[in-house]
Structure formats: C-alpha cells, structure tokens
Design an enzyme around this catalytic site. Structure first.
Site, mmCIF file in Angstrom:
data_model
loop_
_atom_site.group_PDB
_atom_site.id
_atom_site.type_symbol
_atom_site.label_atom_id
_atom_site.label_comp_id
_atom_site.label_asym_id
_atom_site.label_seq_id
_atom_site.Cartn_x
_atom_site.Cartn_y
_atom_site.Cartn_z
ATOM 1 C CG ASN A 11 -0.331 0.016 2.514
ATOM 2 O OD1 ASN A 11 0.887 -0.140 2.616
ATOM 3 N ND2 ASN A 11 -1.110 0.199 3.561
ATOM 4 C CB CYS A 12 4.455 1.937 0.075
ATOM 5 S SG CYS A 12 5.670 3.235 -0.226
ATOM 6 C CG ASP A 13 0.562 6.549 -2.151
ATOM 7 O OD1 ASP A 13 -0.224 5.592 -2.349
ATOM 8 O OD2 ASP A 13 0.233 7.587 -1.551
#
Length: 122
Positions: A11-13
């Site tokens: 979920n890290c951009d």
C-alpha cells in the site's frame, strides 16, 4: 538473478509508482512484501552494507513519529537501526530494488529506473 526484485509494502504509494513504471514498460520483476513475507534478515545486512543505515531508515514517516522517544534516541548506529527496522518494517525506506547487475537502490525516480532498465534490459 535475472529480474529486479522490489522490496516494500503493497500500500506504499512510492512502491505502487515503481511497480507501475516497470509494468507499463513490460519489465518483468519480482515483489517482496514486507508485511506478508517479513523483512529478510540477510538482505537487510546486505542493504545496510551497500547503502548505509541512514539511507534505509525512514525518519519522515508516521511510524517513526509514533515511536517512543527512547527508541528513537537509541537509533545511533547500524545495529540499532537494523533492530528498529526489523521490528517495524515501515521504518524502511521504499522501495529497495536489487537489480540484476547486483546494484541496490532505495526509492523511486523515473531517471534512476530509466538508467537501470536501459543498462540491464536493452
């Protein structure tokens, strides 16, 4: 190793942008999710040796800000940083990429990825 390995959190951009960049160019890669598969201890030692613990430790993120002040104050060298990152995988800057050439990078920029893919996949 024949394909780049990206290490990070789903979920890290920044990880999302890096993976999308590779996928948009049809560059096969492998992804290791710290949250699902853990932080591989032997890889962390290699990353610290190659990049330095300061480059790997994310002191800008929420996880660092939420840490107890005593823990933050105790991160003073490679060993203490390693222990903190092993205990809190979100403290590791992302993505870490192990390129087929053996080079290791941290973070994502278009220019860095262009350079590595041009050199390794042309």
């Amino acid at each position: 190793m024949t394909v780049p390995i990206l290490y990070g959190i789903t979920n890290c951009d920044t990880v999302k942008r890096a993976r999308a960049w590779l996928e948009d160019r049809g560059i096969e890669h492998s992804f290791h999710d710290f949250k699902k598969a853990g932080v591989p201890a032997e890889r962390m030692d290699r990353w610290i040796a190659a990049l330095g613990w300061e480059a790997l430790l994310n002191r800008q993120g929420t996880t660092w800000r939420k840490l107890d002040e005593d823990i933050k104050a105790g991160v003073i060298d490679a060993q203490s940083a390693r222990e903190a990152m092993a205990g809190h995988s979100s403290l590791i800057r992302r993505p870490i990429v192990e390129w087929p050439s053996g080079e290791i990078t941290v973070g994502f920029t278009h220019e860095s990825f262009k350079q590595h893919t041009r050199e390794e996949f042309s």
